[in-house]
Design a protein around this motif. Sequence first.
Motif, PDB file in Angstrom:
ATOM      1  N   ARG A  20      46.657  36.850  43.538  1.00 38.72           N
ATOM      2  CA  ARG A  20      46.765  35.712  44.462  1.00 38.72           C
ATOM      3  C   ARG A  20      47.681  36.115  45.609  1.00 38.72           C
ATOM      4  O   ARG A  20      48.856  36.417  45.382  1.00 38.72           O
ATOM      5  N   THR A  68      35.800  26.238  55.439  1.00 40.47           N
ATOM      6  CA  THR A  68      36.052  27.624  55.075  1.00 40.47           C
ATOM      7  C   THR A  68      34.842  28.500  55.369  1.00 40.47           C
ATOM      8  O   THR A  68      33.705  28.022  55.435  1.00 40.47           O
ATOM      9  N   LYS A  83      32.116  36.281  48.532  1.00 39.43           N
ATOM     10  CA  LYS A  83      31.673  34.935  48.163  1.00 39.43           C
ATOM     11  C   LYS A  83      31.509  34.817  46.652  1.00 39.43           C
ATOM     12  O   LYS A  83      30.939  35.703  46.006  1.00 39.43           O
ATOM     13  N   ALA A 131      38.213  35.808  54.731  1.00 34.84           N
ATOM     14  CA  ALA A 131      38.041  34.364  54.579  1.00 34.84           C
ATOM     15  C   ALA A 131      38.872  33.651  55.625  1.00 34.84           C
ATOM     16  O   ALA A 131      39.932  34.141  56.022  1.00 34.84           O
ATOM     17  N   SER A 184      42.770  28.807  50.332  1.00 30.18           N
ATOM     18  CA  SER A 184      43.288  27.439  50.338  1.00 30.18           C
ATOM     19  C   SER A 184      44.463  27.373  51.296  1.00 30.18           C
ATOM     20  O   SER A 184      44.965  28.403  51.755  1.00 30.18           O
ATOM     21  N   THR A 190      38.780  32.704  46.859  1.00 27.89           N
ATOM     22  CA  THR A 190      38.919  31.332  47.329  1.00 27.89           C
ATOM     23  C   THR A 190      40.142  31.228  48.223  1.00 27.89           C
ATOM     24  O   THR A 190      41.251  31.581  47.804  1.00 27.89           O
ATOM     25  N   GLN A 232      43.005  33.382  46.479  1.00 27.13           N
ATOM     26  CA  GLN A 232      42.822  33.693  45.074  1.00 27.13           C
ATOM     27  C   GLN A 232      41.668  34.672  44.961  1.00 27.13           C
ATOM     28  O   GLN A 232      40.551  34.364  45.369  1.00 27.13           O
ATOM     29  N   TYR A 236      33.533  32.754  54.420  1.00 24.50           N
ATOM     30  CA  TYR A 236      33.838  33.950  53.648  1.00 24.50           C
ATOM     31  C   TYR A 236      32.915  35.103  54.037  1.00 24.50           C
ATOM     32  O   TYR A 236      31.759  34.893  54.416  1.00 24.50           O
TER      33      TYR A 236
END
Length: 115
Positions: free
Chosen positions: A18, A57, A64, A48, A70, A68, A81, A59
């Motif tokens: 992360r 968002t 994909k 991203a 955020s 992720t 992540q 990617y």
Amino acid sequence: VQLVESGGGLVQAGGSLRLSCAASGVTFRFNRMGWYRQAPGKQRELVAGITRISGRTNYADSVKGRFTISRDNAENAIYLQMNSLKPEDTAVYYCNAQYYSDTYWGQGTVVTVSS
């Protein structure tokens, strides 16, 4: 304005990491923030991105379903992540932030995925 990334490291294929990016010295909210990466001998590419207002968002096709992005608008921070990491994800990952026509970059954090 300073963008500081953290969370990079060495991980085995299939593992997770992360990444975090926090901004300092900012008195405004970025319009858009994102993650880019640059592998040895290759050009920097978008991984991203996320917009501040709508949270939309986007990617790279190669990540994909595995990565992720955020955000924390209040803190001008974003996260990435990364799951199911592959050796081809090995790169220096850079945080990017945009405020209208101005663009800012972090110093990068290294992600190495071993096979």
